[in-house]
Design a protein around this motif. Structure first.
Motif, PDB file in Angstrom:
ATOM      1  N   ALA A 157       0.845  -1.202   0.000  1.00 42.07           N
ATOM      2  CA  ALA A 157       0.000   0.000   0.000  1.00 42.07           C
ATOM      3  C   ALA A 157       0.881   1.254   0.000  1.00 42.07           C
ATOM      4  CB  ALA A 157      -0.928  -0.021   1.212  1.00 42.07           C
ATOM      5  N   PHE A 158       1.939   1.243   0.817  1.00 44.37           N
ATOM      6  CA  PHE A 158       2.879   2.374   0.791  1.00 44.37           C
ATOM      7  C   PHE A 158       3.475   2.538  -0.615  1.00 44.37           C
ATOM      8  CE2 PHE A 158       3.681   1.873   5.557  1.00 44.37           C
ATOM      9  CZ  PHE A 158       3.213   3.129   5.897  1.00 44.37           C
ATOM     10  N   ALA A 159       3.808   1.408  -1.247  1.00 42.90           N
ATOM     11  CA  ALA A 159       4.449   1.471  -2.564  1.00 42.90           C
ATOM     12  C   ALA A 159       3.530   2.159  -3.575  1.00 42.90           C
ATOM     13  CB  ALA A 159       4.811   0.068  -3.039  1.00 42.90           C
ATOM     14  N   PHE A 160       2.244   1.755  -3.598  1.00 43.77           N
ATOM     15  CA  PHE A 160       1.324   2.365  -4.571  1.00 43.77           C
ATOM     16  C   PHE A 160       1.110   3.843  -4.244  1.00 43.77           C
ATOM     17  CE2 PHE A 160       0.126  -2.130  -5.336  1.00 43.77           C
ATOM     18  CZ  PHE A 160       0.321  -2.144  -6.711  1.00 43.77           C
ATOM     19  N   TRP A 161       1.048   4.157  -2.955  1.00 43.47           N
ATOM     20  CA  TRP A 161       0.891   5.564  -2.589  1.00 43.47           C
ATOM     21  C   TRP A 161       2.106   6.372  -3.085  1.00 43.47           C
ATOM     22  CZ3 TRP A 161      -2.312   9.254  -0.988  1.00 43.47           C
ATOM     23  CH2 TRP A 161      -1.736  10.449  -0.559  1.00 43.47           C
TER      24      TRP A 161
END
Ligand code: HEM
Length: 451
Positions: A268-272
Motif C-alpha cells: 500500500a505504501f508502494a502504490f501511494w
C-alpha cells in the motif's frame, strides 16, 4: 560509507514516573525514536517501569543481531507477547529456536517459494478481476485481503474458501491489534474487564484458535503432505519430542500473522508513493511493459524487474513494517562501549536506523535508485534491516520480496491507481507500520490513459 560516531550511551529526556517513555512510544513513536540518536549510540529509555537501551548505531545493531546467544529474544514487551504467542519461532529463546528454525526452513526454500508464486499470481488476478476504469476503493483493504489469502493458502495449505480459513482471516486482525495494545500499553487488570474491546479480542482469539485447531486435526487425519502444517506435525526437538498441538497452533498463528499485514502495508505504501512520484511510476511502467507486456508476473520474472525491486527495497527502507523489536542480554557484555549486565533489555528499530541522515542521505526522499547497481551495499552493515539480521532474520524475507515485486509489477502492467486530489496519507503505527485506509481510483494503463 563512513559515519561520524555517536557519543556512547545517553538517556532520553522526558520519562514519566512508572510509565517511563511508554506514552511517547504509544502516542508519537516515530518522532520519539528519531529523536534518540541525538543522545548516543545506546539510549536508555523507560518502557513502563522497566529500563531498556535503544540501539541507534548500525555497528552495534549488527553485533546485537548476529550474536543471538548473548542478545536473545526477550525483554519486558516481548515477555507479554510470549504469553499470547507461546514459544513459536519468533518468540523462542536461543536454544529452542535452533531446532525450530531447522524444521521450518524447508518451507521457505526457493523451490517452495516458486510454488507459492503460483498461488500469488492466482490471487493477484483474483484481486484485479473486478477492477473497472474509475472504480474507487480502499486499496489497503484490497491488498490486505490479497496477502491474507496468499498466506493462508500457502502457509496453512488450506483453500481460501474453507470456513476455517475465513475464520482465520476475520480474527487475525483483531488478535494482532489486541496483542500490540497489550504489549505497548501494559494496563494489566484493565484488559480483564468485560469491555466491548476486550470481549471482541477474546472472541477473536477463541475463533482463531478453533479454526487452526480444525486445520491441524484434518492434517493429522491425513498425514504425509509437504506443507508447513505437515512439517510441524512431524517435527521433533533435539530430545526427540514432537510438538504439541498447542505448539503447532502457536507457530501457525504467528506465521500467518507475520506474513500478511507486513506485505499488505508495504505494498500500500508502494502504490501511494508511486502515485506521488510520477517520474518513478513512469520508470516502473516502462520496465513492466518491457518484461511483462500486460501479463501477470511469475517468480521467473524477478531478474527482469530490477527497478521494480529497487522500489520495493526503498519502500521497506522508508516504511519498514516491523518497526521495533527487543532483545535481552543472557550474560554480562559490552555494546557500543557500554557495559551491560545480564538481563538488560535492548530495543532496535529499523525505522530509526533507516531514517538517520548520516546512513541514508536525504532519508525522507523516496529514491529507489539508492538500491540500483549495489547502491544499497554502500550503507554501513546493520543500517538496512527491514528483515532484521543474523539467524533470527525473517524466515519469510524472500517470500515477501517475491510477493511484493510480483504484485506491484502485475498491477502496474495493467493499471495505475490514484488518490483523490489533495488526499493525504498518514502513517499509522500499530504492531506494523501502515498507511491506514487509502481511497484510490483505478485507471487502465495504455497510451491514452498513461499520457
Ligand atoms: C515485508 C514483509 C516482512 C517484513 C518487513 C518482515 C520483518 C521481519 C523482521 C524484522 C523479523 C525479525 C524480528 C526480530 O529481529 O526480532 C522477522 C521475523 C520473522 N518473520 Fe518476517 N517480515 C515480513 C514478512 C514475513 C512473511 C511473509 C512471513 C511468513 C510467511 C514472516 C515470518 C516471520 C517469522 C516466522 C519470523 C521469526 C524468524 C525467527 O525468529 O527465526 N515474515 N520478520
Amino acid at each position: 560509507m563512513t559515519t561520524t560516531p555517536l557519543p556512547r550511551a545517553g538517556s532520553a529526556p522526558g520519562a514519566w514516573p512508572l510509565l517511563g517513555h511508554a506514552w511517547q512510544l504509544h502516542s508519537r513513536p516515530l518522532e520519539f525514536l528519531n529523536s534518540l540518536p541525538a543522545h548516543g549510540a545506546l539510549v536508555r529509555i523507560g518502557m513502563g517501569p522497566y529500563p531498556a537501551y535503544v540501539v541507534c548505531d548500525p555497528d552495534a545493531a549488527h553485533r546485537m543481531l548476529t550474536d543471538s546467544r548473548t542478545f536473545d529474544k526477550g525483554g519486558p514487551f516481548f515477555d507479554k507477547a510470549r504469553v499470547l504467542f507461546g514459544s513459536s519461532l519468533p518468540m523462542a529463546g536461543w536454544r529452542e529456536h535452533r531446532w525450530q528454525r531447522r524444521q521450518m526452513q524447508p518451507a521457505f526454500q526457493p523451490e517452495r517459494i516458486d510454488a507459492y508464486a503460483t498461488v500469488m499470481a492466482e490471487e493477484i488476478d483474483r484481486m484485479t478481476a473486478p477492477w473497472r476504469p474509475g472504480l474507487r476503493f480502499d486499496l489497503t483493504a484490497a491488498l490486505t485481503t490479497l496477502t491474507l489469502r496468499i498466506v493462508t493458502r500457502s502457509v496453512l495449505a488450506a483453500e481460501a474458501e474453507d470456513e476455517a480459513v475465513a475464520a482465520v482471516q476475520h480474527s487475525l486482525h483483531t488478535v494482532i491489534d489486541g496483542v500490540y495494545q497489550r504489549v505497548m500499553l501494559p494496563l494489566g487488570p484493565l484488559y480483564r474487564l468485560p469491555t466491548p474491546g476486550n470481549r471482541r479480542y477474546r472472541r477473536a482469539c477463541t475463533r482463531l484458535h478453533r479454526a487452526i485447531d480444525g486445520i491441524i486435526a484434518e492434517r493429522r487425519a491425513s498425514p504425509g503432505g509437504d506443507d508447513l502444517v505437515s512439517m510441524l506435525l512431524e517435527a521433533h526437538d533435539d530430545t526427540g519430542a514432537p510438538m504439541s498441538d498447542k505448539d503447532v497452533r502457536d507457530q501457525l498463528v504467528v506465521m500467518s500473522g507475520a506474513g500478511f499485514e507486513t506485505t499488505a502495508n508495504s505494498l500500500a505504501f508502494a502504490f501511494w508513493l508511486l502515485s506521488q512520484h510520477p517520474e518513478i511510476e513512469k520508470r516502473v511502467h516502462e520496465e513492466v511493459d518491457g518484461t511483462l507486456a500486460g501479463r501477470t508476473a511469475t517468480a521467473a520474472d524477478m531478474d527482469g524487474l530490477p527497478y521494480t525491486r529497487s522500489v520495493v527495497h526503498e519502500v521497506l527502507r522508508m516504511y519498514p513494517p516491523g518497526w521495533f523489536f527487543t532483545r535481552v542480554t543472557t550474560a554480562d557484555t559490552t555494546l557500543a562501549g557500554q557495559q551491560l549486565p545480564k538481563g538488560t533489555a535492548l530495543l532496535y528499530s529499523a525505522y530509526l536506523l533507516h531514517h538517520r541522515s548520516e546512513l541514508f542521505p536525504d532519508p525522507e526522499r523516496f529514491a529507489p535508485e539508492r538500491w540500483l547497481q549495489g547502491g544499497g551495499d554502500a550503507a554501513p552493515r546493520g543500517a538496512h534491516v527491514p528483515f532484521g539480521g543474523g539467524n533470527r532474520k525473517c524466515i519469510g524475507d524472500q517470500y515477501a520480496l517475491v510477493e511484493m515485486t510480483m504484485a506491484l509489477a502485475s498491477v502496474c502492467a495493467r493499471w495505475s491507481v490514484h488518490p483523490d486530489p489533495g488526499a493525504k496519507m498518514r502513517v499509522r503505527v500499530r504492531g506494523t507500520l501502515g498507511p491506514g485506509p487509502l481511497l484510490m481510483t483505478c485507471r487502465p494503463r495504455g497510451a491514452a490513459a498513461d499520457g
